[in-house]
Design a protein around this motif. Structure first.
Motif, PDB file in Angstrom:
ATOM      1  N   PRO A   1       6.538  19.109   9.372  1.00  0.00           N
ATOM      2  CA  PRO A   1       6.785  19.585   8.004  1.00  0.00           C
ATOM      3  C   PRO A   1       5.533  19.552   7.134  1.00  0.00           C
ATOM      4  N   GLY A   2       5.299  20.660   6.436  1.00  0.00           N
ATOM      5  CA  GLY A   2       4.298  20.701   5.388  1.00  0.00           C
ATOM      6  C   GLY A   2       2.863  20.560   5.819  1.00  0.00           C
ATOM      7  N   ALA A   3       2.520  20.871   7.054  1.00  0.00           N
ATOM      8  CA  ALA A   3       1.162  20.659   7.527  1.00  0.00           C
ATOM      9  C   ALA A   3       0.332  21.935   7.558  1.00  0.00           C
ATOM     10  N   ASP A   4       0.920  23.074   7.225  1.00  0.00           N
ATOM     11  CA  ASP A   4       0.252  24.376   7.323  1.00  0.00           C
ATOM     12  C   ASP A   4      -0.196  24.693   8.745  1.00  0.00           C
ATOM     13  N   SER A   5       0.236  23.894   9.703  1.00  0.00           N
ATOM     14  CA  SER A   5      -0.035  24.184  11.106  1.00  0.00           C
ATOM     15  C   SER A   5       1.192  24.876  11.687  1.00  0.00           C
ATOM     16  N   VAL A   6       1.011  25.481  12.842  1.00  0.00           N
ATOM     17  CA  VAL A   6       2.115  26.217  13.451  1.00  0.00           C
ATOM     18  C   VAL A   6       2.994  25.233  14.212  1.00  0.00           C
ATOM     19  N   PRO A   7       4.251  25.028  13.778  1.00  0.00           N
ATOM     20  CA  PRO A   7       5.123  24.067  14.465  1.00  0.00           C
ATOM     21  C   PRO A   7       5.566  24.597  15.823  1.00  0.00           C
ATOM     22  N   ALA A   8       5.791  23.681  16.741  1.00  0.00           N
ATOM     23  CA  ALA A   8       6.272  24.088  18.068  1.00  0.00           C
ATOM     24  C   ALA A   8       7.662  24.703  17.976  1.00  0.00           C
ATOM     25  N   VAL A   9       8.485  24.170  17.065  1.00  0.00           N
ATOM     26  CA  VAL A   9       9.829  24.723  16.857  1.00  0.00           C
ATOM     27  C   VAL A   9       9.713  25.766  15.752  1.00  0.00           C
ATOM     28  N   TRP A  10       9.688  27.032  16.131  1.00  0.00           N
ATOM     29  CA  TRP A  10       9.468  28.119  15.176  1.00  0.00           C
ATOM     30  C   TRP A  10      10.789  28.812  14.869  1.00  0.00           C
ATOM     31  N   ALA A  11      11.013  29.100  13.583  1.00  0.00           N
ATOM     32  CA  ALA A  11      12.263  29.753  13.180  1.00  0.00           C
ATOM     33  C   ALA A  11      11.972  30.969  12.313  1.00  0.00           C
ATOM     34  N   GLY A  12      12.577  32.097  12.644  1.00  0.00           N
ATOM     35  CA  GLY A  12      12.592  33.272  11.782  1.00  0.00           C
ATOM     36  C   GLY A  12      11.267  33.979  11.582  1.00  0.00           C
ATOM     37  N   ARG A  13      11.201  34.731  10.459  1.00  0.00           N
ATOM     38  CA  ARG A  13      10.044  35.543  10.058  1.00  0.00           C
ATOM     39  C   ARG A  13       9.731  36.626  11.086  1.00  0.00           C
ATOM     40  N   VAL A  14      10.782  37.168  11.700  1.00  0.00           N
ATOM     41  CA  VAL A  14      10.612  38.198  12.720  1.00  0.00           C
ATOM     42  C   VAL A  14       9.986  39.463  12.126  1.00  0.00           C
ATOM     43  N   LEU A  15      10.422  39.857  10.937  1.00  0.00           N
ATOM     44  CA  LEU A  15       9.903  41.078  10.329  1.00  0.00           C
ATOM     45  C   LEU A  15       8.406  40.978  10.085  1.00  0.00           C
ATOM     46  N   GLN A  16       7.942  39.846   9.563  1.00  0.00           N
ATOM     47  CA  GLN A  16       6.524  39.693   9.258  1.00  0.00           C
ATOM     48  C   GLN A  16       5.683  39.626  10.534  1.00  0.00           C
ATOM     49  N   LEU A  17       6.187  38.944  11.550  1.00  0.00           N
ATOM     50  CA  LEU A  17       5.460  38.880  12.816  1.00  0.00           C
ATOM     51  C   LEU A  17       5.423  40.242  13.491  1.00  0.00           C
ATOM     52  N   SER A  18       6.525  40.966  13.433  1.00  0.00           N
ATOM     53  CA  SER A  18       6.559  42.313  14.013  1.00  0.00           C
ATOM     54  C   SER A  18       5.632  43.259  13.257  1.00  0.00           C
TER      55      SER A  18
END
Length: 411
Positions: free
Chosen positions: A11-28
């Motif tokens: 939480p809150g580290a600005d790093s990419v967490p191993a457990v990733w959720a959502g934001r499919v539209l932005q990644l696509s």
């Protein structure tokens, strides 16, 4: 088996967490639109991603940046702009590093050598070069010139240059903001004349440069008022809102089905599983907030060391984390102007089916519903906290829960 060394929640580290959720539209958008078009030499706007704290703006772009690096692209670090800092110095330093990676520092061309020298001066003095009225081009044109050279080198390599400027709302100096946006925007708009294969004719193509700006919703007012149509032509802005529960469930699915792999003490692999009821409880607690999702997951992870995360462990962990969860939402509300805060609290006091603009305005004490119109519009389109409709609803579900229930206290 579970420890701080193998927790997949951050939480809150600005790093990419191993457990990733959502934001499919932005990644696509990055995978299917921005990168392919820029590599092909087609024009494509930069991206501005805004949202309230905890919605994962910086983490999202770090995820995009990590994918770019895996593809061999040239990526800046997360260029965080502290309050009152000179953004030109920060960006100039990053561009110099990109130039070095591109091999420009080893070239003997006078044009490139001069550009490097000028940007080194900007990295040292920043906007003060302009204030002292030094001879020669202004800092923003110098940055653009070197970034164009980096883009040309990337074009020859067949990859892309990705620049991420974070906390852009902290660029409070109008001159600094103007020069920053113009420098980056001019690089995005730059076109090269190249010979089209097989045609024998020259065509124009954009350089493989992409810029991501991230920050709080306040930046929308700053950029819109000061750069107007020019900014809109060069940057596409989106405002992040809460993540859907289905996306959160998908992120926890590996725990429930196969278990999350962690190293064992003997050199093998163990699997940490999660009861379906535990996953459902984490989803209910976080209210669609990426920060709270990571916080609830981390606190459950640390609540025990066994191979199975239970609902009881989720609640035990949350009891220790709920003060942080409460402070997180309180900070969002404290940042709001008084009228916007009044609007949200009045809206929360009404039954959900009675949340109309007329009733909310009356509860605030305004004589006409139209008097509350601009406030409701900002809370919807700029901040993404509510959604105007019949009736009005909360898009920021953690704010709604905080104002309408005992959340985050869970018995």
């Amino acid at each position: 088996m579970r420890s701080a060394l193998n927790s997949p929640f951050t939480p809150g580290a600005d790093s990419v967490p191993a457990v990733w959720a959502g934001r499919v539209l932005q990644l696509s958008d990055w995978r299917d639109v921005v990168r392919p078009r820029r590599v092909a030499g087609l024009p494509e706007r930069g991206r501005t991603i805004l949202g309230e704290a905890g919605l994962g703006k910086s983490t999202l772009v770090r995820r995009i940046a990590s994918e770019a690096e895996e593809a061999g692209d040239w990526v800046t670090p997360q260029l965080r702009i502290p309050s009152r800092a000179d953004p030109l110095k920060v960006i100039a330093t990053a561009i110099l590093e990109l130039a070095d990676n591109a091999g420009l520092s080893a070239l003997r061309e006078r044009r490139i050598k001069d550009a490097l020298d000028r940007v080194q001066a900007v990295a040292a003095s920043g906007i003060s070069l302009t204030l002292r009225q030094q001879e020669g081009p202004e800092p923003y044109t110098v940055l653009t010139d070197l970034l164009v050279e980096v883009g040309r080198a990337a074009m020859r390599q067949g990859n892309i240059v990705l620049i991420h400027v974070d906390e852009v709302q902290n660029i409070s100096d109008e001159n600094a903001l103007s020069q920053t946006l113009i420098a980056l925007g001019d690089a995005l708009a730059h076109e090269e004349l190249v010979r089209a294969p097989g045609l024998g004719a020259q065509v124009r193509r954009s350089l493989p440069i992409s810029v991501y700006l991230t920050g709080l919703p306040d930046f929308a007012d700053m950029a819109g008022a000061r750069r107007g149509a020019t900014f809109a032509r060069r940057f596409k802005t989106s405002t992040l809102t809460a993540i859907e529960d289905d996306a959160l469930a998908s992120a926890l699915h590996p725990f429930v089905i196969d278990g999350w792999p962690v190293p064992s003490g003997s050199g093998g692999i163990n699997h940490i599983r999660m009861e379906p009821e535990a996953a459902a409880q984490i989803i209910d607690l976080c209210r669609g907030e990426p920060f709270l999702f990571q916080l609830a997951g981390e606190s459950a992870w640390y609540a025990d060391t066994s191979e199975t995360i239970t609902r009881a462990q989720v609640l035990t962990g949350w009891a220790a984390a709920r003060s942080e969860a409460s402070s997180h939402v309180e900070r969002i509300l404290e940042r709001l102007p008084n009228r916007e805060s009044q609007f949200l609290r009045a809206m929360a006091e009404l039954p959900s089916e009675e949340r109309t603009l007329t009733r909310i305005a009356a509860r605030i004490g305004l004589p006409k519903a139209t008097d509350a119109g601009p406030t409701s519009q900002r809370l919807d389109t700029v901040r993404g906290i509510i959604e105007r409709g019949k009736p009005y609803t909360f898009r920021h579900r953690a704010v709604e829960a905080y104002l309408t229930s005992d959340w985050p206290d869970i018995s």
